[in-house]
Design an enzyme around this catalytic site. Structure first.
Site, PDB file in Angstrom:
ATOM      1  N   VAL A 169      -6.395   3.370  -8.976  1.00 50.51           N
ATOM      2  CA  VAL A 169      -7.055   2.624  -7.892  1.00 50.51           C
ATOM      3  C   VAL A 169      -7.164   3.426  -6.597  1.00 50.51           C
ATOM      4  CG1 VAL A 169      -6.411   0.377  -8.853  1.00 50.51           C
ATOM      5  CG2 VAL A 169      -4.970   1.407  -7.082  1.00 50.51           C
ATOM      6  N   TYR A 226       7.080   5.729   1.123  1.00 51.20           N
ATOM      7  CA  TYR A 226       6.876   4.371   0.592  1.00 51.20           C
ATOM      8  C   TYR A 226       6.739   3.366   1.744  1.00 51.20           C
ATOM      9  CZ  TYR A 226       7.885   0.159  -2.220  1.00 51.20           C
ATOM     10  OH  TYR A 226       7.838  -1.069  -2.848  1.00 51.20           O
TER      11      TYR A 226
END
Ligand code: NAD
Length: 311
Positions: free
Chosen positions: A59, A147
């Site tokens: 994606v 992250y």
């Protein structure tokens, strides 16, 4: 006509449970995953079903889906410290470029999008418990920054699409979640303790084990996410179980549950490891009428049974 939902990260732990849930609710589900950390086994039960489609796709690259879409749930991302430390650039790309691609798709399809953020946006928190109003204490250049900052960017660009384009957006801040289909070697404390206890190895606790975590059983999380998607609330909502325990206590509970002879060993605390974690779930209670229903004893027992069945 069935409502159509696209779920990214579909072959992962949470994504596959979400696919199961939406199939049960009679949606047409399109799962998308590049199998970076996920596996097809997690959705094997859905593959023969008429209303389930699966796309093997990254994606972070342009996403095309033919026809109409009602909802998008963006869950694709490496999620455990071992994974995102091994794949820092992919982690940043899927949080940034991946989210941008899916927001663009949502705009083109006039679909509502829910993005999977995390309690890690609070970093090593200076407020306890963490409410949605707390801005966090994140080290952008530390190892976990890849992250934490990817998820903070995800929230920022999602809000920008909401404010600038009027897109219908939802942001869930997920706290530690566990249950069947967790990977036993993903480095997170709970599956690692199960793996070690069952192999008769010592359980590796970081630091003195007095750091706290709050663990939510996966079915409760899925219920909260479903309620949030269908709500009309666009600001971030914490979903997690506020019952807090020390990591040492968790290790002891897993040794007891598995009837293992393993002992606990203490290893150095990783850099920027959060000392405390506990969600304030007032918003989820008030806005979504949601609360966790599974006690830790019930959730751990269900998880243990699923591990035994797998092996
Ligand atoms: P997981 O690793 O089991 O699942 C992530 C899935 O995303 C995998 O199947 C992986 O192959 C896929 N993926 C990764 N990059 C991709 C890409 N570029 N294109 C397509 N697919 C890609 O992890 P999980 O625990 O299920 O986490 C799912 C989501 O929930 C993540 O976004 C994570 O940040 C978030 N989250 C999870 C927790 C938790 O406790 N499990 C807590 C907070 C947030």
């Amino acid at each position: 006509m069935k409502k159509k939902v696209l779920i990214t990260g579909a072959a992962g732990f949470l994504g596959s449970h979400l696919c199961d849930h939406f199939m049960k609710k009679d949606y047409h589900v399109i799962g998308m995953d590049n199998l970076l950390t996920g596996k097809m086994e997690n959705v094997a039960q859905l593959m023969p079903l008429e209303n389930f489609e699966f796309y093997h796709h990254d994606v972070s690259k342009y996403v095309h889906i033919p026809g109409e879409l009602d909802y998008i749930l963006h869950f694709a991302s490496p999620a455990s410290p071992i994974d995102y430390l091994k794949m820092p650039i992919q982690t940043l790309k899927v949080g940034a470029l991946g989210t941008h691609n899916l927001l663009g798709l949502a705009k083109a399809k006039n679909a509502r999008i829910l993005v999977a953020s995390t309690s890690e946006v609070y970093g090593d928190p200076l407020e306890h418990p963490q409410s949605e109003e707390y801005w966090g204490n994140v080290n952008p250049v530390g190892p976990r920054g890849v992250y934490d900052e990817a998820k903070r960017f995800m929230e920022a660009i999602t809000m920008a699409y909401h404010n600038f384009h009027g897109l219908e957006t939802r942001i869930v801040r997920i706290f530690n979640t566990y249950g069947p289909r967790m990977r036993m070697n993903d480095g997170r404390a709970l599956p690692t303790f199960f793996r070690q206890a069952l192999a008769g190895e010592n359980l590796s606790v970081f630091g003195d084990g007095q750091q706290t975590r709050s663990f939510c059983y996966v079915d409760d999380l899925v219920d909260g996410i479903y309620r949030l998607l269908l709500s009309d609330y666009h600001l971030p909502v914490n979903i997690g179980n506020p019952v807090e325990i020390t990591v040492k206590q968790l290790a002891e509970e897993i040794i007891q549950l598995t009837d293992s002879n393993s002992k606990i060993v203490y290893l150095p605390l990783p850099q920027d490891d959060p000392k405390v974690r506990k969600p304030d779930i007032t918003k989820a209670r008030q806005i979504l009428d949601w609360k966790p229903n599974f006690s830790r004893a019930q959730g751990l027992a269900k998880t243990y049974n699923s591990i035994i069945l797998q092996s």
